[in-house]
Design a protein around this motif. Structure first.
Motif, PDB file in Angstrom:
ATOM      1  N   LYS A   1     -23.876  13.240 -22.702  1.00 45.06           N
ATOM      2  CA  LYS A   1     -23.404  12.389 -23.798  1.00 45.06           C
ATOM      3  C   LYS A   1     -21.929  12.033 -23.693  1.00 45.06           C
ATOM      4  O   LYS A   1     -21.381  11.380 -24.598  1.00 45.06           O
ATOM      5  CB  LYS A   1     -23.668  13.094 -25.136  1.00 45.06           C
ATOM      6  N   GLY A   2     -21.276  12.470 -22.631  1.00 38.40           N
ATOM      7  CA  GLY A   2     -19.866  12.160 -22.455  1.00 38.40           C
ATOM      8  C   GLY A   2     -18.948  12.947 -23.366  1.00 38.40           C
ATOM      9  O   GLY A   2     -17.820  12.532 -23.651  1.00 38.40           O
ATOM     10  N   LEU A   3     -19.398  14.110 -23.823  1.00 39.38           N
ATOM     11  CA  LEU A   3     -18.596  14.966 -24.697  1.00 39.38           C
ATOM     12  C   LEU A   3     -17.933  16.063 -23.876  1.00 39.38           C
ATOM     13  O   LEU A   3     -18.287  16.301 -22.716  1.00 39.38           O
ATOM     14  CB  LEU A   3     -19.482  15.578 -25.783  1.00 39.38           C
ATOM     15  N   ASP A   4     -16.984  16.744 -24.492  1.00 43.96           N
ATOM     16  CA  ASP A   4     -16.290  17.843 -23.828  1.00 43.96           C
ATOM     17  C   ASP A   4     -17.177  19.096 -23.889  1.00 43.96           C
ATOM     18  O   ASP A   4     -17.393  19.642 -24.977  1.00 43.96           O
ATOM     19  CB  ASP A   4     -14.959  18.117 -24.531  1.00 43.96           C
ATOM     20  N   PRO A   5     -17.708  19.579 -22.757  1.00 43.10           N
ATOM     21  CA  PRO A   5     -18.594  20.755 -22.781  1.00 43.10           C
ATOM     22  C   PRO A   5     -17.939  21.988 -23.394  1.00 43.10           C
ATOM     23  O   PRO A   5     -18.583  22.727 -24.157  1.00 43.10           O
ATOM     24  CB  PRO A   5     -18.923  20.980 -21.299  1.00 43.10           C
ATOM     25  N   ASP A   6     -16.646  22.223 -23.075  1.00 41.94           N
ATOM     26  CA  ASP A   6     -15.963  23.404 -23.606  1.00 41.94           C
ATOM     27  C   ASP A   6     -15.860  23.343 -25.127  1.00 41.94           C
ATOM     28  O   ASP A   6     -16.029  24.355 -25.826  1.00 41.94           O
ATOM     29  CB  ASP A   6     -14.570  23.537 -22.995  1.00 41.94           C
ATOM     30  N   GLU A   7     -15.589  22.155 -25.658  1.00 44.37           N
ATOM     31  CA  GLU A   7     -15.469  21.992 -27.107  1.00 44.37           C
ATOM     32  C   GLU A   7     -16.815  22.224 -27.791  1.00 44.37           C
ATOM     33  O   GLU A   7     -16.880  22.865 -28.850  1.00 44.37           O
ATOM     34  CB  GLU A   7     -14.956  20.591 -27.421  1.00 44.37           C
ATOM     35  N   GLU A   8     -17.888  21.707 -27.192  1.00 41.77           N
ATOM     36  CA  GLU A   8     -19.212  21.889 -27.783  1.00 41.77           C
ATOM     37  C   GLU A   8     -19.649  23.349 -27.740  1.00 41.77           C
ATOM     38  O   GLU A   8     -20.254  23.861 -28.681  1.00 41.77           O
ATOM     39  CB  GLU A   8     -20.234  21.003 -27.058  1.00 41.77           C
TER      40      GLU A   8
END
Length: 283
Positions: free
Chosen positions: A80-87
């Protein structure tokens, strides 16, 4: 897995209608939307027949055999183009909040550990000394279950409070009552003192003896059946499990997996396992 449940081979699984991807389980907390959780069973090796969990998801379920919720979150975030670490950090926060809520619930129920447990036990003993089995059996609303293990020749007692909570040791009960004494000391003192006047060591010993005799009676009957039912002969050999074993997950990944649905254990029989259970409560 129940003691009498044989490991499923690939052929047996197909015959029983188990899909190749496994049995779908409810999604655990934190699993990305649209992902699925499947329970499978090892087909080979020392853990053959035991369950494990894998996750699958993404567009057209392109991600398969994912080992943990955390790994699934990373894959989903990348898609989804999100930051994996943040999720993942969001997921860890939710897990922490859930763990804190569970710890609070245990504390409110008197299920303590560490220094808090010792503090509660000491609070109880300062007022009432140590508990014994007959006294606990006589506490109003409480009851006991006695089970005898033939293997170790020991009788175990489980104490059950009016809410159905089970305690396997007297110190567990002292901890629970000691915790409640913070706000209701007089009530607990009166409850225990009344139980001590009603305690009947003979009844307690009789229930323990009954459990022991019942366990050995079942064991004798089981041994006799070997001769009356042809149990001593050989039987058909189980089909050898086939297929490759899935990759081992790490301890952290195993800890993230949801518990598979539990099935009630088979009632112990014979001299090879536990023993019969006898229940007793104060009259």
């Amino acid at each position: 897995m129940a003691a009498d449940e044989a490991p499923l081979t690939a052929t047996a699984a197909a015959a029983e209608g188990v899909p190749s991807q496994g049995v779908e389980l409810p999604a655990p907390i934190g699993l990305p939307e649209g992902w699925k959780c499947y329970q499978k069973r090892y087909l080979t090796g020392p853990t053959a027949g035991q369950p494990y969990v894998r996750f699958t998801g993404g567009a057209d379920f392109k991600h398969k055999g994912i080992l943990s919720v955390r790994a699934a979150i990373r894959k989903d975030a990348e898609d989804k183009g999100l930051d994996p670490d943040e999720e993942v950090a969001k997921y860890d926060k939710v897990k922490q909040e859930k763990a804190e809520a569970l710890a609070k619930a245990k504390e409110e129920a008197g299920r303590l550990s560490g220094a808090k447990r010792e503090e509660a036990i000491n609070r109880f003993r300062e007022k009432l000394g140590t508990l014994d089995g007959p006294t606990c059996q006589a506490i109003t609303g409480w009851k006991c279950e006695f089970s005898h293990s033939v293997n170790c020749n020991q009788t175990h007692v489980t104490y059950i409070d009016p809410e159905g909570i089970r305690y396997v040791s007297l110190k567990d009960i002292e901890c629970c009552l000691g915790f409640r004494m913070r706000n209701n000391a007089d009530e607990i003192v009166e409850l225990v003192k009344e139980a001590r006047t009603k305690a009947n060591p003979s009844n307690f010993a009789r229930a323990s003896h009954t459990a022991r005799q019942s366990a050995y009676s079942q064991g004798t009957a089981s041994i006799a059946s070997l001769f009356t039912k042809g149990g001593g002969g050989g039987g058909a050999k189980a089909e050898s499990p086939g297929g490759d074993r899935e990759a081992e997950e790490t301890a952290e990944e195993r800890a993230e997996q949801p518990n598979p649905p539990s099935t009630p254990p088979a009632q112990p029989r014979g001299a090879g396992g536990g023993g019969a259970v006898a229940k007793g409560s104060a009259e």
